[in-house]
Design a protein around this motif. Sequence first.
Motif, mmCIF file in Angstrom:
data_model
loop_
_atom_site.group_PDB
_atom_site.id
_atom_site.type_symbol
_atom_site.label_atom_id
_atom_site.label_comp_id
_atom_site.label_asym_id
_atom_site.label_seq_id
_atom_site.Cartn_x
_atom_site.Cartn_y
_atom_site.Cartn_z
ATOM 1 N N LEU A 130 58.006 -115.275 -8.218
ATOM 2 C CA LEU A 130 58.002 -115.742 -6.021
ATOM 3 C C LEU A 130 59.156 -115.589 -5.971
ATOM 4 O O LEU A 130 60.021 -114.490 -5.021
ATOM 5 N N LEU A 131 59.585 -116.628 -6.885
ATOM 6 C CA LEU A 131 61.124 -117.140 -5.766
ATOM 7 C C LEU A 131 62.283 -116.051 -6.938
ATOM 8 O O LEU A 131 63.028 -115.417 -5.814
ATOM 9 N N SER A 132 61.317 -115.860 -6.889
ATOM 10 C CA SER A 132 62.798 -114.277 -8.226
ATOM 11 C C SER A 132 62.850 -113.180 -7.498
ATOM 12 O O SER A 132 64.055 -112.505 -6.455
ATOM 13 N N LEU A 133 62.110 -113.554 -6.682
ATOM 14 C CA LEU A 133 62.344 -111.754 -5.053
ATOM 15 C C LEU A 133 63.613 -111.848 -4.424
ATOM 16 O O LEU A 133 64.054 -111.310 -3.283
ATOM 17 N N ARG A 134 63.892 -113.382 -4.138
ATOM 18 C CA ARG A 134 64.974 -113.658 -3.490
ATOM 19 C C ARG A 134 66.164 -112.758 -4.024
ATOM 20 O O ARG A 134 67.130 -112.172 -3.400
#
Length: 509
Positions: A130-134
Motif C-alpha cells: 500500500l505504501l508503495s502506491l506512492r
Amino acid sequence: MAIFDIKLPKRIAKALRLSNGDVQKQQRRVLKKLLTKARFTDFGQKYHFDNILMQEDIVHSYQKTVPIYNYNSIYKEWWHKTLEGKADICWPGKIKYYALSSGTSEASSKYLPITNDLLQGNKTIMIKQLLSLRNYTDVNVRSIGRGWLMLGGSTDLEKGPGYYAGDLSGISVKKSPFWFQPFYKPTKRISKEKDWNKKLEEIVSHAKDWDIAFIVGVPAWVQMCMEMVIERYHLNNIHEIWPNLSYFVHGGVSLEPYRLGFKKLLGKPIVYIETYLASEGFIAYQSRPNAQGGMKLVVSDHIFFEFVPFDNENFLPNGDLVDNPETLLVSDVQEGKDYALLISTPAGAWRYLLGDTVRFTDKKKFEVIISGRTKHFLSLVGEHLSVDNMNRALQLASEEMDISIPEFTVAGEPHGTFFAHKWFVACDHPIDEKKLITLIDENIKKLNDDYAVERKSALKDVTIKVLPEEAFLNFLASRGKMGAQHKFPRVLKGDILEAWNKFLIEKEY
C-alpha cells in the motif's frame, strides 16, 4: 480516513522500517529468526536447529541438514499430526487455522497450516505494498480510503476438531485488523456466503450502494462480476456506477489474456497491480509501475527463499525433483532463467517446494514474474513450452484480432507416431479459428527457440477448439471448484485431461 493516516501497530511499524541492506544478510536474518523460534518443535529437535544456529554459516548448515519437502511428503511425515490437535510439530503451538488449497489440478484439498506469525508477516507485506502506491503518480492514492471490493473465499470457515479451515482470503478477512473494516466490501453477511453464484448475485445487487475504488481478486472472476454489474444496471462501462475505481490488485494467474476484456469494461484507465500471495505466504508484490511485469520478492521479512534451476538436470519429465537438486540463494540467481521456489516460513513449511516457477526480470531490485508451474508445462518432444509463453502468445494474437479470450488451456496428444498440441480457448463471439491458432503458433515460435525447432520435426500439428466461457466455468463447478480461489489449469495432463474430454462429450460442447 485515509490509509496513510492510520497509526499502525508497533510490531508492523518496526518491520516497515527495515533497511534495504545486503540481501544475503537479510535472508540470513530471516532464516535465523525462523530457526530460533522453531528450535523446540519436534521438527526443530529432529533436525538439530540449535546446532545449526551455532554454526558460522547457518544457511549452508541448514541446507545440508534439512531435506527438501513437497506437500505430500511434509504432510505425511509432519503436518497430519497438527490436524490431530498435536502442538509444537513444525511451529510452536497448535495450528488453529488451515488454508484449503487444491492449486489448479489436484482433486483433493490440501490442508496448509496458517499461523498468527504467518498472517502477521502477510499483513506487513500488504502495508508495504500500500505504501508503495506512492510510486504511482498517475492515480490519487487517497482514493484507497474509499471502498475495497475483495472477491475472495467465504469467511464461514469449515469447523474441524480443534481447528478451522477455508480459503486463505476468508481467513485473512476474518482476522483482519479493526482499521481495515470500514473499507471492506462486500458486507460480513455476504462474505460468509459459501455458494459462489449467490455471493455474486448479492454483490451485484448491492453494487449501486458502494463507492468502489479498489478491487482485489482473480482476473476471471473479477471480470465476470463487472460484466454482471454492467448488464444488471444497463451501463456502458463499470465507471458509470463506480466512478472512483482506480486500482485492480490481481494474482493467481497472468492478467495478459484478460487485459483486452477488462479494457472494454472500463470508462477510463485503471492501475493494475500484481501480487504473489500464495496460501503458503506472501511471496512478492509489484512495487512500482512499468516494472517489466516484475514483482518485488519479500526478502527481508518472514520467508527464506531457495531456488532450483528448472531444467532437465534438476527435474524429471513429469515435473518431480531429482534427488539432491542444485539449490541457489537469491544472490546467486540469473535474470531470464526459470527457477522452482523452495520456501521456509513461520507456518512450519521447511525447504518446501511451492510448485511455482519464477523468472527474475531485475536481479538488483529482486523482481520476478511467475513463469509457470513445475507440473504445468508441455515438453512432449523437447519444446519446453511454459505457461508464460502461452500467455504472451495468446495476448499478442488477441490484440491483433481484437478479441477477448478469458480462459484457455492446452493439452498434448498423439499425432500418428509423433505429437501435437491442442488448444481449448473461451470466446463468446464468432472468431476465425484458423487465423487464431496460426497467430498463436507463430508467436510461440518467436518466443521459444526449442518450440520453433520441434515444430519442424516431431511436433507435427497445433489445433484449436473454441468453446463458450461457460464450458470452463461449468467444468470447474462439476469438480466442486467454483469461486474466487479456483483457477482453470493452463496445461491438462493425466486424469484431469481425461475428465475434461469426458465432460466436453457429455455436455456436447
